[in-house]
Every structure is written in structure tokens, then in C-alpha cells.
Design a protein around this motif. Structure first.
Motif, PDB file in Angstrom:
ATOM      1  N   ILE A 254       0.834  -1.206   0.000  1.00 43.89           N
ATOM      2  CA  ILE A 254       0.000   0.000   0.000  1.00 43.89           C
ATOM      3  C   ILE A 254       0.868   1.256   0.000  1.00 43.89           C
ATOM      4  N   ASP A 255       1.862   1.275   0.887  1.00 43.48           N
ATOM      5  CA  ASP A 255       2.719   2.460   0.999  1.00 43.48           C
ATOM      6  C   ASP A 255       3.635   2.630  -0.204  1.00 43.48           C
ATOM      7  N   PHE A 256       3.895   1.538  -0.905  1.00 41.46           N
ATOM      8  CA  PHE A 256       4.720   1.596  -2.114  1.00 41.46           C
ATOM      9  C   PHE A 256       3.968   2.211  -3.284  1.00 41.46           C
ATOM     10  N   ALA A 257       2.720   1.775  -3.501  1.00 40.80           N
ATOM     11  CA  ALA A 257       2.021   2.164  -4.728  1.00 40.80           C
ATOM     12  C   ALA A 257       0.787   3.032  -4.512  1.00 40.80           C
ATOM     13  N   LEU A 258       0.040   2.826  -3.431  1.00 45.23           N
ATOM     14  CA  LEU A 258      -1.235   3.515  -3.287  1.00 45.23           C
ATOM     15  C   LEU A 258      -1.136   4.807  -2.478  1.00 45.23           C
ATOM     16  N   ARG A 259      -0.477   4.751  -1.334  1.00 39.26           N
ATOM     17  CA  ARG A 259      -0.428   5.938  -0.478  1.00 39.26           C
ATOM     18  C   ARG A 259       0.214   7.153  -1.154  1.00 39.26           C
ATOM     19  N   PRO A 260       1.227   6.980  -2.012  1.00 39.43           N
ATOM     20  CA  PRO A 260       1.776   8.166  -2.691  1.00 39.43           C
ATOM     21  C   PRO A 260       0.810   8.808  -3.686  1.00 39.43           C
ATOM     22  N   ASN A 261      -0.243   8.082  -4.075  1.00 36.90           N
ATOM     23  CA  ASN A 261      -1.133   8.571  -5.128  1.00 36.90           C
ATOM     24  C   ASN A 261      -2.512   9.001  -4.644  1.00 36.90           C
ATOM     25  N   MET A 262      -3.111   8.204  -3.762  1.00 36.13           N
ATOM     26  CA  MET A 262      -4.505   8.453  -3.387  1.00 36.13           C
ATOM     27  C   MET A 262      -4.745   9.855  -2.811  1.00 36.13           C
ATOM     28  N   PRO A 263      -3.939  10.326  -1.850  1.00 36.23           N
ATOM     29  CA  PRO A 263      -4.189  11.671  -1.314  1.00 36.23           C
ATOM     30  C   PRO A 263      -4.049  12.766  -2.360  1.00 36.23           C
ATOM     31  N   ARG A 264      -3.284  12.501  -3.420  1.00 33.98           N
ATOM     32  CA  ARG A 264      -3.109  13.515  -4.470  1.00 33.98           C
ATOM     33  C   ARG A 264      -4.396  13.772  -5.251  1.00 33.98           C
ATOM     34  N   LEU A 265      -5.304  12.792  -5.245  1.00 37.40           N
ATOM     35  CA  LEU A 265      -6.544  12.973  -5.993  1.00 37.40           C
ATOM     36  C   LEU A 265      -7.337  14.150  -5.449  1.00 37.40           C
ATOM     37  N   LEU A 266      -7.400  14.286  -4.131  1.00 39.34           N
ATOM     38  CA  LEU A 266      -8.095  15.412  -3.520  1.00 39.34           C
ATOM     39  C   LEU A 266      -7.478  16.734  -3.966  1.00 39.34           C
ATOM     40  N   GLU A 267      -6.156  16.761  -4.040  1.00 37.83           N
ATOM     41  CA  GLU A 267      -5.452  17.967  -4.481  1.00 37.83           C
ATOM     42  C   GLU A 267      -5.738  18.263  -5.956  1.00 37.83           C
ATOM     43  N   HIS A 268      -5.763  17.217  -6.774  1.00 41.77           N
ATOM     44  CA  HIS A 268      -6.053  17.398  -8.202  1.00 41.77           C
ATOM     45  C   HIS A 268      -7.442  17.990  -8.411  1.00 41.77           C
ATOM     46  N   VAL A 269      -8.404  17.502  -7.630  1.00 43.62           N
ATOM     47  CA  VAL A 269      -9.775  17.990  -7.782  1.00 43.62           C
ATOM     48  C   VAL A 269      -9.895  19.427  -7.303  1.00 43.62           C
TER      49      VAL A 269
END
Length: 262
Positions: free
Chosen positions: A76-91
Motif C-alpha cells: 500500500i505504501d509503495f504504490a497507493l499511499r503516494p497517489n490516493m491523497p493527491r486525488l483530492l489535491e487534483h480535484v
């Protein structure tokens, strides 16, 4: 599928080159990972200081479960955690516009664009703890046990991704929530312990609504030889259903998206 595998390899290469620029951080991250798993083992020992079973699981069983949890957490910390929180920022910032114009699936891009390689240390430590727990139990998994373990672990990763993706997709509407990832972390932490230690409505929710029991308990039970084909099939089916739901929800959210940059 081949095209997206090639794109992922490019993501992998670019992030790996970026990580090499900060090699001095590797030692600190290594120490942090060892401390984290050490504290987790200490916590388990405190529980077993007063009892010989936790939710029906022996000490060695819980070590295997903790190893499964740490392995999943590493992925999770390798692939998902670096990306998921960025979605909120993108929106919020409207930078999702640039992602939507790229010739690649937007859900794939926002899910796997950034990778943090040193978190794979946790995967290695988790696998090591699994081996130690099995040795402590004096049990050698059969080839079938290992095969079912791999199937249930893959199902767990797909389930985790789908649940987190659906949660983060709500940022298209609930943009005032500061950290949706905190909600996911709170749910995932419940999977650290045997589902049998929970009681009442909490156990029902973690088994049938938010399948925490499937995510860590089933892979651990598979390695311990306590599996059956029905549970393995249920894990795979749940993974497919939740991935389909996450995909449908993402497409629905995109239809409701209004650019914040215009």
C-alpha cells in the motif's frame, strides 16, 4: 493490458531514478521500518502476557497475521499511499484537467503515477515475520496452501485498492474533508488483529460490510492450512465486485466533475 504494463514500467523507472537522488534517506527509512515492526511485535507480546489466545488465535498464528498485515501495508505504501491523497489535491486545484487530457486511462494514472520504493522494506519484513511465525508454530505450508495464500493476497490488494479508490473518489463532491486517507487508515488498522477478538455489531461490519476479515485473516489462515475453497472463491469474487464498483463510481464521478481551473 500490454500497453498499460509498459506505462507502469515507465512510471517505475522514472520514480526509481527520482528515489536514487535521495539515497541518504534509505538508512533512516530502514531504521523506521524495523522500529515499526518491533513495536507491533511488542504490542502482541503484551497481549499474550495475560492470555495464550487472542480471538481464538495462538501467538504464532498472530505473528503470521501480523506478517500478512505488514506485507500488505508495504505494498500500500509503495504504490497507493503516494497517489490516493493527491486525488483530492487534483480535484481542488483543477489539475485533474491535465490528467483527463492525457492519452491514458485517468483512473490508472491517478492510482499508480507515483511510487515510493523504500516502502518495499516493509514487504520484506512482513514476509520475514510470516516465516518466523510459521517456524514458531512448527508448520510447513503445502504447495496448495501457498497457492491459496497467493490468490487471497492478490484479492486483498484488489479489495484494498477498490475500497480506498471509492473513498477518495468522493472528493469530487466532499472537497472540504482535509484527509480522506485517515478514514481508510482507521479501517485498515482493524485488520491488524484477528477478527475473532471483535464482538457484536463491530464484528458484523468488519466481516460483511467492510471486509477487514477477508483482507488479512484469510491469507493468514491459508498459510496456516485453515482454509477452504469456498472462502478462497468468496475472496476472489469480492475483489472482482469491489473493483467493478470502484470503476463504475469513478466514471460516475467524472461525469459530475467541474473544472476548478476555469
Amino acid at each position: 493490458m500490454g500497453r498499460y504494463w509498459r506505462i507502469f514500467r515507465e512510471f517505475f523507472r522514472a520514480c526509481f531514478v527520482e528515489e536514487l537522488e535521495y539515497r541518504s534517506e534509505f538508512l533512516g527509512n530502514l531504521i523506521s521500518s524495523f522500529l515499526g515492526i518491533g513495536i507491533a511485535i511488542l504490542t502482541i507480546n503484551i497481549f499474550f502476557y495475560q492470555t495464550d489466545r487472542l480471538g481464538g488465535w495462538t501467538y504464532a498464528d498472530v505473528l503470521v497475521l501480523l506478517g500478512v498485515f505488514n506485507t500488505l501495508k508495504g505494498w500500500i505504501d509503495f504504490a497507493l499511499r503516494p497517489n490516493m491523497p493527491r486525488l483530492l489535491e487534483h480535484v481542488c486545484r483543477g489539475t485533474l484537467d491535465y490528467i483527463l487530457t492525457k492519452p491514458v486511462d485517468s483512473m490508472f494514472y491517478v492510482s499508480f503515477r507515483h511510487l515510493v520504493f523504500w516502502r518495499l522494506i516493509d514487504v520484506a519484513l512482513g514476509l520475514g515475520l510470516i516465516v518466523y511465525g510459521l517456524a514458531e508454530k512448527h508448520y510447513m505450508p503445502s504447495l496448495v496452501d501457498i497457492l491459496v495464500f497467493l490468490i487471497t493476497m492478490a484479492s486483498s490488494l484488489v479489495l484494498i485498492y477498490s475500497l480506498w479508490m471509492m473513498l477518495m473518489t468522493t472528493s469530487f463532491w466532499v472537497i472540504r474533508i482535509d484527509d480522506l486517507s485517515f478514514i481508510f487508515d482507521s479501517f485498515f488498522e482493524t485488520a491488524r488483529f484477528p477478527i475473532g477478538m471483535y464482538r457484536g455489531w463491530v464484528r458484523v461490519i468488519l466481516t460483511y460490510v467492510l471486509p477487514a476479515a477477508v483482507i488479512t485473516n484469510m491469507p493468514a489462515l491459508s498459510l496456516l492450512g485453515k482454509w477452504n475453497m469456498a472462502t478462497a472463491l468468496i475472496a476472489g469474487l469480492l475483489a472482482v465486485v469491489f473493483l467493478w464498483l470502484a470503476r463504475r463510481f469513478w466514471r460516475f464521478a467524472l461525469r459530475s466533475y467541474t473544472s476548478a481551473s476555469s
